[in-house]
Design a protein around this motif. Structure first.
Motif, PDB file in Angstrom:
ATOM      1  N   LEU A  15       5.739   4.395  -2.501  1.00  0.00           N
ATOM      2  CA  LEU A  15       4.751   5.357  -2.986  1.00  0.00           C
ATOM      3  C   LEU A  15       4.088   4.826  -4.241  1.00  0.00           C
ATOM      4  O   LEU A  15       4.739   4.212  -5.078  1.00  0.00           O
ATOM      5  N   CYS A  16       2.779   5.087  -4.375  1.00  0.00           N
ATOM      6  CA  CYS A  16       2.110   4.762  -5.633  1.00  0.00           C
ATOM      7  C   CYS A  16       2.560   5.780  -6.680  1.00  0.00           C
ATOM      8  O   CYS A  16       3.109   6.834  -6.350  1.00  0.00           O
ATOM      9  N   LEU A  17       2.328   5.463  -7.935  1.00  0.00           N
ATOM     10  CA  LEU A  17       2.817   6.348  -8.993  1.00  0.00           C
ATOM     11  C   LEU A  17       2.137   7.709  -8.965  1.00  0.00           C
ATOM     12  O   LEU A  17       2.718   8.710  -9.366  1.00  0.00           O
ATOM     13  N   SER A  18       0.901   7.737  -8.480  1.00  0.00           N
ATOM     14  CA  SER A  18       0.205   9.015  -8.353  1.00  0.00           C
ATOM     15  C   SER A  18       0.917   9.927  -7.370  1.00  0.00           C
ATOM     16  O   SER A  18       1.196  11.081  -7.659  1.00  0.00           O
ATOM     17  N   CYS A  19       1.188   9.387  -6.193  1.00  0.00           N
ATOM     18  CA  CYS A  19       1.850  10.185  -5.170  1.00  0.00           C
ATOM     19  C   CYS A  19       3.277  10.536  -5.595  1.00  0.00           C
ATOM     20  O   CYS A  19       3.794  11.575  -5.228  1.00  0.00           O
ATOM     21  N   ALA A  20       3.907   9.668  -6.368  1.00  0.00           N
ATOM     22  CA  ALA A  20       5.277   9.935  -6.819  1.00  0.00           C
ATOM     23  C   ALA A  20       5.298  10.891  -8.011  1.00  0.00           C
ATOM     24  O   ALA A  20       6.358  11.245  -8.505  1.00  0.00           O
ATOM     25  N   SER A  55       0.856  -1.173   0.000  1.00  0.00           N
ATOM     26  CA  SER A  55       0.000   0.000   0.000  1.00  0.00           C
ATOM     27  C   SER A  55       0.896   1.229   0.000  1.00  0.00           C
ATOM     28  O   SER A  55       2.067   1.158   0.354  1.00  0.00           O
ATOM     29  N   CYS A  56       0.314   2.335  -0.426  1.00  0.00           N
ATOM     30  CA  CYS A  56       1.096   3.559  -0.562  1.00  0.00           C
ATOM     31  C   CYS A  56       1.267   4.225   0.799  1.00  0.00           C
ATOM     32  O   CYS A  56       0.310   4.410   1.535  1.00  0.00           O
ATOM     33  N   ASP A  57       2.479   4.579   1.127  1.00  0.00           N
ATOM     34  CA  ASP A  57       2.742   5.184   2.434  1.00  0.00           C
ATOM     35  C   ASP A  57       2.315   6.636   2.516  1.00  0.00           C
ATOM     36  O   ASP A  57       2.356   7.240   3.582  1.00  0.00           O
ATOM     37  N   GLU A  58       1.920   7.209   1.402  1.00  0.00           N
ATOM     38  CA  GLU A  58       1.468   8.588   1.453  1.00  0.00           C
ATOM     39  C   GLU A  58      -0.059   8.687   1.441  1.00  0.00           C
ATOM     40  O   GLU A  58      -0.653   9.265   2.325  1.00  0.00           O
ATOM     41  N   CYS A  59      -0.709   8.093   0.435  1.00  0.00           N
ATOM     42  CA  CYS A  59      -2.169   8.231   0.349  1.00  0.00           C
ATOM     43  C   CYS A  59      -2.886   7.060   1.009  1.00  0.00           C
ATOM     44  O   CYS A  59      -4.090   7.085   1.205  1.00  0.00           O
ATOM     45  N   GLY A  60      -2.149   6.002   1.358  1.00  0.00           N
ATOM     46  CA  GLY A  60      -2.747   4.871   2.045  1.00  0.00           C
ATOM     47  C   GLY A  60      -3.490   3.902   1.152  1.00  0.00           C
ATOM     48  O   GLY A  60      -4.016   2.900   1.615  1.00  0.00           O
TER      49      GLY A  60
HETATM   50 ZN   LIG Z   1      -0.226   7.139  -3.065  1.00  0.00          ZN
END
Ligand SMILES: [Zn+2]
Length: 221
Positions: free
Chosen positions: A39-44, A16-21
């Motif tokens: 991080l997911c690619l969106s958050c990155a 899971s993404c550590d920023e958006c969860g």
């Molecule tokens: Zn994310």
């Protein structure tokens, strides 16, 4: 000078993404951001890039050359006990330019047709039109055609996410604004260049903040 190549990993376990969860499943595409974890690619801020699978050396070389920002995609091979290159994430415009240069190749034409068909399918939804209209309402100074570009990207992004039904009433001002800011960073500032040089996302965002604010103000009036 080109810094170290950005890397995207196809995860081999649930992540899971550590920023958006966001739960990303077991074959998620992630970046590793030092102590911040995955991080997911969106958050990155890499989700505007397209995946170009390995296989066509000439196309890959050209696409990379034309792309301000690119990232190599790696996957762990259990059999060989090492990461193996799956392909490259590149900018849409860079890929298109590279394709033009290689267009004699039938396989490339075929792949492009497929990609465009998928894109049309996703973008056929009324959501895009509604999103574009809202962008235009909130940012009347936005250059012609850009509202569509922003809306299409937002739509492609959300369509890839499970359970996110995009209805018009969800198009609140905040969502529109976020999409516009993301677009501005990539299109109106040196943001991608900074990321490509290996700058941290936060650093890069701070560096372009002023420009983003200026353009926003112009577009809002
Ligand atoms: Zn994310």
């Amino acid at each position: 000078m080109q810094g170290e190549e950005l890397k995207v990993f196809i995860s081999s376990r649930e992540s899971s993404c550590d920023e958006c969860g966001e739960k990303l499943g077991s074959k998620a595409w992630i970046t590793l951001a030092g102590d911040k974890g995955a991080l997911c690619l969106s958050c990155a801020d890499l989700d505007h890039l397209l995946f170009l699978p390995s296989g066509n050396v000439a196309l890959t070389r050209r696409a990379r050359k034309h792309s301000t920002l690119s990232a190599v995609v790696l996957k762990w091979s259990r059999a060989r006990k090492r990461y193996e290159r799956q392909g490259l994430l590149v900018e849409v415009q860079a890929l298109e330019k590279a394709e033009e240069e290689c267009l004699a190749d039938e396989a490339i034409r075929e792949r492009r047709r497929e990609r465009e068909a998928t894109r049309r399918e996703v973008l056929g939804r009324r959501y895009v039109d509604q999103f574009a209209v809202r962008v235009r309402e909130l940012f009347p100074g936005c250059p012609a055609g850009r509202e569509r570009e922003i809306a299409e990207h937002a739509c492609l992004k959300y369509s890839g996410r499970v359970g996110r039904s995009a209805s018009a009433k969800e198009l609140d001002e905040k969502a529109i604004r976020l999409a516009v800011v993301a677009h501005l960073r990539h299109r109106e500032t040196k943001y991608d260049e900074l990321l490509a040089k290996g700058h941290d996302r936060r650093e890069a965002r701070t560096a372009v903040e002023k420009t983003v604010r200026q353009v926003l103000r112009k577009w809002e009036t």
